[in-house]
Design a protein around this motif. Structure first.
Motif, mmCIF file in Angstrom:
data_model
loop_
_atom_site.group_PDB
_atom_site.id
_atom_site.type_symbol
_atom_site.label_atom_id
_atom_site.label_comp_id
_atom_site.label_asym_id
_atom_site.label_seq_id
_atom_site.Cartn_x
_atom_site.Cartn_y
_atom_site.Cartn_z
ATOM 1 N N PHE A 113 -6.401 -56.846 16.815
ATOM 2 C CA PHE A 113 -5.742 -57.633 17.845
ATOM 3 C C PHE A 113 -4.456 -56.925 18.251
ATOM 4 C CE2 PHE A 113 -8.017 -61.702 18.048
ATOM 5 C CZ PHE A 113 -8.859 -61.567 16.964
ATOM 6 N N PHE A 114 -4.274 -56.793 19.542
ATOM 7 C CA PHE A 114 -3.114 -56.096 20.081
ATOM 8 C C PHE A 114 -2.104 -57.075 20.656
ATOM 9 C CE2 PHE A 114 -4.068 -51.544 20.069
ATOM 10 C CZ PHE A 114 -5.398 -51.569 19.711
ATOM 11 N N GLY A 115 -0.828 -56.691 20.532
ATOM 12 C CA GLY A 115 0.216 -57.435 21.202
ATOM 13 C C GLY A 115 0.327 -57.004 22.654
ATOM 14 N N ASP A 155 -2.320 -70.510 16.746
ATOM 15 C CA ASP A 155 -2.119 -69.134 16.273
ATOM 16 C C ASP A 155 -1.503 -68.302 17.394
ATOM 17 O OD1 ASP A 155 -4.305 -66.539 14.913
ATOM 18 O OD2 ASP A 155 -2.157 -66.669 15.178
ATOM 19 N N ALA A 156 -0.308 -67.727 17.130
ATOM 20 C CA ALA A 156 0.408 -67.007 18.175
ATOM 21 C C ALA A 156 -0.185 -65.633 18.416
ATOM 22 C CB ALA A 156 1.871 -66.875 17.786
ATOM 23 N N GLY A 157 -1.097 -65.158 17.595
ATOM 24 C CA GLY A 157 -1.606 -63.809 17.788
ATOM 25 C C GLY A 157 -0.541 -62.800 17.409
ATOM 26 N N VAL A 158 -0.646 -61.610 17.954
ATOM 27 C CA VAL A 158 0.312 -60.544 17.671
ATOM 28 C C VAL A 158 1.478 -60.659 18.646
ATOM 29 C CG1 VAL A 158 0.678 -58.055 17.532
ATOM 30 C CG2 VAL A 158 -1.546 -59.051 16.866
ATOM 31 N N THR A 159 2.688 -60.703 18.127
ATOM 32 C CA THR A 159 3.858 -60.803 18.990
ATOM 33 C C THR A 159 4.743 -59.582 18.802
ATOM 34 O OG1 THR A 159 5.055 -62.076 17.313
ATOM 35 C CG2 THR A 159 3.849 -63.315 18.977
ATOM 36 N N GLN A 160 5.249 -59.077 19.922
ATOM 37 C CA GLN A 160 6.113 -57.907 19.900
ATOM 38 C C GLN A 160 7.420 -58.220 20.618
ATOM 39 O OE1 GLN A 160 2.575 -54.865 20.969
ATOM 40 N NE2 GLN A 160 4.528 -53.861 20.524
ATOM 41 N N SER A 161 8.481 -57.596 20.118
ATOM 42 C CA SER A 161 9.777 -57.768 20.783
ATOM 43 C C SER A 161 10.573 -56.477 20.705
ATOM 44 C CB SER A 161 10.556 -58.903 20.112
ATOM 45 O OG SER A 161 10.840 -58.590 18.766
ATOM 46 N N PRO A 162 11.402 -56.218 21.713
ATOM 47 C CA PRO A 162 11.466 -56.946 22.978
ATOM 48 C C PRO A 162 10.288 -56.580 23.887
ATOM 49 C CG PRO A 162 12.894 -55.032 23.061
ATOM 50 C CD PRO A 162 12.309 -55.064 21.674
#
Lengths: 111, 117
Positions: free
Chosen positions: B107-109, B1-8
């Protein structure tokens, strides 16, 4: 939303137990108490959550008195890596789930 | 599980420009909240999305807008950037209150560091 008050900063030494107390005088019946940890330039990370009495997990303990107007996060035997900002939040179980943050407590652990 | 992902992860923009930040929630989560965190301050709530609609909004101007897609991912858009918009922008995912247990947390990114020059 219930407002929380916690110390701005605390200092400790490696191996000591650290207790951070948070006041939340206007906590509602449905509110839970949640603590987050945040390292610089990272998102907050959930530590522990409780409703009353005592909750313990592998990271910390949370003590909540009967009137629930305050809570104490206890970190046993802190290490340098526990240096971070700790936030106390009061969140309603009903309605929208919006974690509301104050300024938090900056904990510095010294060697 | 990648969790929360943010970009950029980092972004530099010029005053007056527009920016779009992206967030993919933790698997199984259906609610996304956005926060702005200035240096030395706690995260400040911008808005929350559920079922592709803005459900609640904090004290931020209309220059801040968002969107949630059918796969629950979300975007934060900021128009007419000001120097004061420089901050760490955090995305948090959670379950809609009617769908979660008492002990479910947000869950935070890792956040997007926006610098406006």
């Amino acid at each position: 939303l219930a407002k929380t008050t916690q110390p701005i900063s605390m200092d400790s030494y490696e191996g000591q137990e650290v207790n951070i107390t948070c006041s939340h005088n206007n906590i509602a019946t449905n509110d839970y108490i949640t603590w987050y940890q945040q390292f610089p330039s990272q998102g907050p990370r959930f530590i522990i959550q409780g409703y009353k009495t005592k909750v313990t997990n592998e990271v910390a303990s949370l003590f909540i008195p009967a009137d629930r107007k305050s809570s104490t996060l206890s970190l046993p035997r802190v290490s340098l890596s526990d240096t971070a900002v700790y936030y106390c939040l009061v969140e309603g179980e009903g309605g929208s789930y919006i974690p509301t943050f104050g300024r938090g407590t900056s904990l510095i652990v010294h060697p | 599980d990648a969790g929360v992902t943010q970009s950029p992860t980092h972004l530099i923009k010029t005053r007056g420009q527009q920016v779009t930040l992206r967030c993919s929630p933790k698997s199984g989560h259906d609610t996304v909240s956005w926060y702005q965190q200035a240096l030395g301050q706690g995260p400040q709530f911008i808005f929350q999305y559920y079922e592709e609609e803005e459900r609640q909004r904090g004290n931020f101007p209309d220059r801040f807008s968002g969107h949630q897609f059918p796969n629950y991912s979300s975007e934060l858009n900021v128009n007419a950037l000001l120097l004061g918009d420089s901050a760490l922008y955090l995305c948090a995912s959670s379950l809609e209150p009617g769908h979660r247990q008492h002990d479910t947390e947000a869950f935070f990114g890792q956040g997007t560091r926006l610098t406006v020059v």
